[in-house]
Enzyme design. Sequence first.
Site, PDB file in Angstrom:
ATOM      1  N   LEU A   1      53.912  38.730  41.006  1.00  0.00           N
ATOM      2  CA  LEU A   1      52.683  39.493  41.190  1.00  0.00           C
ATOM      3  C   LEU A   1      51.859  39.353  39.917  1.00  0.00           C
ATOM      4  O   LEU A   1      52.371  39.565  38.815  1.00  0.00           O
ATOM      5  CB  LEU A   1      52.983  40.975  41.423  1.00  0.00           C
ATOM      6  N   ASP A   2      50.581  38.990  40.057  1.00  0.00           N
ATOM      7  CA  ASP A   2      49.717  38.852  38.891  1.00  0.00           C
ATOM      8  C   ASP A   2      49.587  40.195  38.163  1.00  0.00           C
ATOM      9  O   ASP A   2      49.704  41.256  38.784  1.00  0.00           O
ATOM     10  CB  ASP A   2      48.324  38.378  39.316  1.00  0.00           C
ATOM     11  N   PRO A   3      49.310  40.172  36.850  1.00  0.00           N
ATOM     12  CA  PRO A   3      49.135  41.428  36.109  1.00  0.00           C
ATOM     13  C   PRO A   3      48.086  42.357  36.709  1.00  0.00           C
ATOM     14  O   PRO A   3      48.243  43.577  36.684  1.00  0.00           O
ATOM     15  CB  PRO A   3      48.718  40.952  34.710  1.00  0.00           C
TER      16      PRO A   3
ATOM     17  N   ALA B   1      47.434  42.739  39.783  1.00  0.00           N
ATOM     18  CA  ALA B   1      47.887  43.238  41.085  1.00  0.00           C
ATOM     19  C   ALA B   1      48.914  44.342  40.891  1.00  0.00           C
ATOM     20  O   ALA B   1      49.605  44.403  39.874  1.00  0.00           O
ATOM     21  CB  ALA B   1      48.497  42.097  41.906  1.00  0.00           C
TER      22      ALA B   1
END
Length: 315
Positions: free
Chosen positions: A48-50, A52
């Site tokens: 998960l991207d930062p 998100a």
Amino acid sequence: MSRRGKKKGRPVSGWLVLDKPVGMGSTEAVSKIKWLFNAEKAGHAGTLDPLASGMLPIALGEATKTVPYVMDGAKVYRFTVSWGEERSTDDLEGPVTKTSDKRPSEEEIRAIMPAYTGVIMQTPPQFSAIKIAGERAYDLAREGETVDIPAREVEIGRLEIIENSADRTIFEIDCGKGTYVRSLARDMGRDLGCFGHISELRRTEVDPFTAEDFVTIAELEAARTAGQPDGEEGKWDFTAIDEFVVDTSAALDCLPQVAVTDEAATKIRLGNPVIVRGRDAPVEAEEACATARGKLVAIGAIEQGMFKPKRVFTA
């Protein structure tokens, strides 16, 4: 002079379904969980991207052997697309690269949505973990290179509008492995002639886990503190924090289940095949999991009435 051996941590095993906060990277989250549990081993199933938030399943100990099964699970996201700007990263992190004064109507958005459901071809973002000639695309993009990333097949089962306004639309999506929601926002924006990027993204499900399994960093920190020893010589009590761990076998609900005796479990753990007994036991299966007393023993194949272990579990 002898060296003091590095502490390995506890052999705790199972899944921790973290509600990852915005601003924390996936690798950072795994390190935090590993420290909180004093775990010997940890890994995650799906970055998960930062920017998100939401579900980041983290495997502890023996559960790391089941990561591929969770990685393959269907996922549910709720995300906001802001119209009028395209960005280098396809989300809020990157600078604006294209702008438009146009804003799509809800009718226009609904008209293109069928093109984004089912099995579609999708080009991952420039800033992604895709490997190009052995290097991560995001590393090349940060160096100023424009990366030629080939389109690939992904599956989107459901795409719905949750809320719509002039400048943004909130969607919910069910999708398969490898789908980039950022690419979806980018491509829809281009198709609508107005550009778009993700301004908010939350993952709410990763099959087989649901929001009911969520646990926050704050809850884990409180449970860890509750087990703090009274004095310097005391030992940490991990009873409270371990209550949040989901059994390793939960990741394998997609496989046929075969119950075996304790004696058969011992043989399986030594790598030996055993005869599958029971009226409901499958005769053939490329993959199945054997359990004893409800605990996972191994993943293997069932051939001609025999369970043949491929990967065994010690806990």
